[in-house]
Design an enzyme around this catalytic site. Structure first.
Site, short mmCIF file in Angstrom:
data_model
loop_
_atom_site.label_atom_id
_atom_site.label_comp_id
_atom_site.label_asym_id
_atom_site.label_seq_id
_atom_site.Cartn_x
_atom_site.Cartn_y
_atom_site.Cartn_z
N ARG A 1 0.83 -1.22 0.00
CA ARG A 1 0.00 0.00 0.00
C ARG A 1 0.86 1.26 0.00
NH1 ARG A 1 -3.17 2.72 4.44
NH2 ARG A 1 -5.09 3.55 3.51
N ASN B 1 -4.12 8.33 4.40
CA ASN B 1 -2.95 7.82 5.13
C ASN B 1 -3.04 8.00 6.64
OD1 ASN B 1 -1.59 7.08 2.73
ND2 ASN B 1 -0.85 9.17 2.46
N HIS C 1 0.37 4.25 -2.68
CA HIS C 1 0.05 5.61 -2.27
C HIS C 1 1.17 6.59 -2.62
CE1 HIS C 1 -3.46 4.89 0.76
NE2 HIS C 1 -3.57 4.16 -0.34
N HIS D 1 -6.01 -5.94 -2.96
CA HIS D 1 -6.85 -6.06 -1.76
C HIS D 1 -7.11 -7.52 -1.39
CE1 HIS D 1 -8.71 -1.73 -1.71
NE2 HIS D 1 -7.41 -1.75 -1.48
#
Length: 317
Positions: A60, A92, A64, A192
């Site tokens: 992740r 975040n 990001h 995911h």
């Protein structure tokens, strides 16, 4: 269906094409510091062995990072009077994690390389790959040679990191803005298949959605009340520590945890990809590897751009 060896050969070929396009190379550290990548792998494997959830957290971080002005490790910078840290952006704040593992990797590679030659942006990219592999997923050759940004942009992070509340048109547009298409959207969303989400990100879906399996909704409501418990965790699919296709199987059963998850299988243009991935796991592996290589090439800093940070949390001065 193609053999796994053939799929990995295709992934290698895609890596070679991307290398030409972006001046990044899987061999960037071969002469500078040949022990860099094995060292990253060792630290990641230890971290994931200690806590399986860490694999999803490291993946992740790379995602990001790349979605906010390119893959430049801007999301690792702590707030200062001149740095508007992305760590406090909505996507975040109190949820991004794994920063201490990145610190450990940075210290380890700097020691084995005899100095700061490996960028924090490259560390994020390699750690994401090694996390996926550690959880049983595919491998790919990470293109290297990124440099680190000297700024962060919390405002842009709030705008560009996709929200768990987005519908399909919003998701498609969000990815398109990064040069990524619908296949990239579905494949990368398949990340995911590992990890957990906080109650605040899926409460709206489990209490209000019509496109949700009622038994699944009731199960999730047991640990995510209507009020309170915002940080309570639920797995994104039934096997959150295994990189498999259970995530896509869940979508077909209307058991996607997030609104943005179920949006991928809701009677629209991406349904066919979800079905393909449920039937052919290796198709998902190939497309995921292809798409994450593509994502890793979003506006990298190279050459004399940016810097190689001494500490991933702060700019060199």
């Amino acid at each position: 269906m193609a053999s796994r060896a053939h799929i990995f050969l295709q992934i290698f070929f895609l890596s070679a094409l991307a290398t030409t396009a972006f001046s990044l190379s899987p061999d960037y550290y071969a002469n500078i510091c040949p022990e860099a990548l094995p060292t990253i792998k060792k630290v990641v494997e230890a971290a994931v062995y200690k806590e399986r959830r860490m694999g999803a957290s490291l993946l992740r971080l790379h995602f990001h990072d790349c979605f906010v002005n390119g893959c430049d490790a801007s999301n690792l910078l702590d707030p200062t009077p001149t740095i508007d840290s992305e760590k406090t952006a909505v996507a975040n704040n109190n949820s991004a994690r794994g920063f201490e593992v990145i610190d450990q990797i940075k210290a380890a590679v700097d020691e084995v390389c005899g100095g700061p030659v490996v960028s924090c942006a490259d560390i994020l990219a390699v750690a994401a790959r090694d996390s996926v592999v550690a959880l049983g997923g595919p491998s790919w050759e990470v293109l290297l040679g990124r440099r680190d940004s000297t700024t962060a942009n919390r405002t842009l992070a709030n705008l560009d990191i996709p929200s768990p509340f987005m519908d399909l048109p919003a998701l498609i547009n969000n990815f398109k803005n990064q040069g990524l298409n619908e296949k990239d959207l579905v494949a990368l969303s398949g990340g995911h298949t590992i990890g957990f989400a906080q109650c605040r990100t899926f409460r709206q879906r489990i209490y209000n959605a019509s496109n949700i399996d009622p038994v699944f909704a009731e199960e999730r409501q047991a640990t995510c009340p209507r009020t309170g418990g915002d940080t309570n965790l639920s797995p994104l699919d039934p096997t959150p520590a295994l990189f498999d296709t259970a995530y896509f199987n869940n979508l077909v059963k209307q058991r996607g945890l997030l609104i943005s998850d179920q949006a991928l299988f809701n009677g629209s243009s991406t349904d066919y990809l979800v079905k393909i991935y449920t039937l052919y796991p290796e198709a998902f592996w190939y497309d995921f590897a292809r798409s994450i290589i593509k994502m890793g090439n979003i506006k990298p800093l190279t050459g004399n751009q940016g810097q190689i940070r001494l500490n991933c949390r702060m700019v060199n001065y």
